[in-house]
Design an enzyme around this catalytic site. Sequence first.
Site, PDB file in Angstrom:
ATOM      1  N   SER A 183      -6.714  -2.412  -6.243  1.00  0.00           N
ATOM      2  CA  SER A 183      -8.020  -2.875  -5.694  1.00  0.00           C
ATOM      3  C   SER A 183      -8.395  -4.013  -5.253  1.00  0.00           C
ATOM      4  CB  SER A 183      -9.015  -2.164  -6.745  1.00  0.00           C
ATOM      5  OG  SER A 183     -10.370  -2.123  -6.292  1.00  0.00           O
ATOM      6  N   ASP A 281      -9.196   6.836   0.757  1.00  0.00           N
ATOM      7  CA  ASP A 281      -9.419   5.814  -0.517  1.00  0.00           C
ATOM      8  C   ASP A 281     -10.983   6.135  -0.892  1.00  0.00           C
ATOM      9  OD1 ASP A 281      -8.760   3.046  -1.981  1.00  0.00           O
ATOM     10  OD2 ASP A 281     -10.754   3.002  -1.648  1.00  0.00           O
ATOM     11  N   HIS A 349      -8.494   5.973  -5.841  1.00  0.00           N
ATOM     12  CA  HIS A 349      -8.608   4.772  -5.640  1.00  0.00           C
ATOM     13  C   HIS A 349      -7.892   4.122  -6.941  1.00  0.00           C
ATOM     14  CE1 HIS A 349     -10.014   0.702  -4.327  1.00  0.00           C
ATOM     15  NE2 HIS A 349     -10.454   0.459  -5.426  1.00  0.00           N
TER      16      HIS A 349
END
Length: 415
Positions: A183, A281, A349
């Site tokens: 991330s 995502d 994600h």
Amino acid sequence: MATTMMNVNAVLVAITLALLTCSPRCIYSDDQRLMVNMTLVRNASALGAFCLDGSLPAYHLHRGFGGGARNWLLQFEGGGWCNSIKSCLDRANTRRGSTRYMSKWEVFSGILSNNASLNPDFYNWNRVKLRYCDGASFAGDAVYKNGTSLLYFRGQKIWEAIILDLLPKGLGQARKALLSGSSAGGLSSFLHCNNFTKYLPSTASVKCLSDAGFFLDERDISSNHTMRSFVKDVVSLHGLEKNLDENCTASSLNFPELCFFPQYALKFITPPFFILNSAYDVYQFHHILVPPSADPQGHWNRCKLNPAACNPQQLNTLQEFRRDMIVAMGLSYKYSRRGGFFINSCFGHGQSESQDSWFAADSPRVHNRTIAEAVGDWYFSRRATKEIDCPYPCETTCINLIPSTQALLQDLRSY
């Protein structure tokens, strides 16, 4: 009876020996998860390296062994960004902005696991998790004070302080190294990949990996540059521009903040780079493509929670987003012999630290390869790894196409 007691005693002795030989900084819970203790960087203050609230930065280190004793994997923690004084002050009072609020023990799973059956290529490396507490992907360098409030935007200094703390612990003699992150931490890998090589021996094999860090400079459904505006605020507030790649900013003189986006910075990265990302995502879906500001009536709410509920027009928008992501990686990178990528069609994600998605019997696959296999094949040059999944809804190996409503809301609150 005596024989039974002897057997019990033997088992107790074996368990005791196993605990004694375990590193004092690790412990295994009942379900055999590896828990690793936090290390504060005590000399960070000498470098001016502080979390948002002024607390010391930290990392978790689990030592390598055997053939991996001189190999290092560094994993940046993720957790979004703050782009205003208010949001950063709020963040400073949470685990995202202060080591005072962080868990002192972290689970090491997926790419951080020390189990060969769960992490076949990196299980015996020195594995480090860099805790995230600056709000700008370890890249800012500024201080804010107005007489009553004080904020440290010292991500770049935190990065440097952690590296300098690890060098005498063996990183300085590394033979192989992988800089990774998930991330906002995946974005950190893009931002620090070139710099990482400067700390390591010239003979070391150094490569970088980004998991869910390829954030797009994309217009939202209202044709606004919501993410670009957000990034500009982050770069300005954190004094981040001077730490972006100089070659990139020189080529983007009018908009240097664009170099915060991987699609513009990628071609200036010299070490081999691997991109692990979902083409759908969910963070980007919910915050870049369809941010709340672009959908005030909530027409996309059902689609966000369940792709099967998307109408044909919404599905077409998602497919265009997928196409733009693949195009943004660039044809030159696509055909690079040293680079690699694994772009699947799971609505999620971050996939490298979850054991279920990294390497398990039912892990997501593209062309029958798990993420762990694809990354390992790329790092060790066993096989070219440039996997792009077919578009949704053809994917059948995703564990969860999209998180549950409760899990999704909890995840989004952390940003």
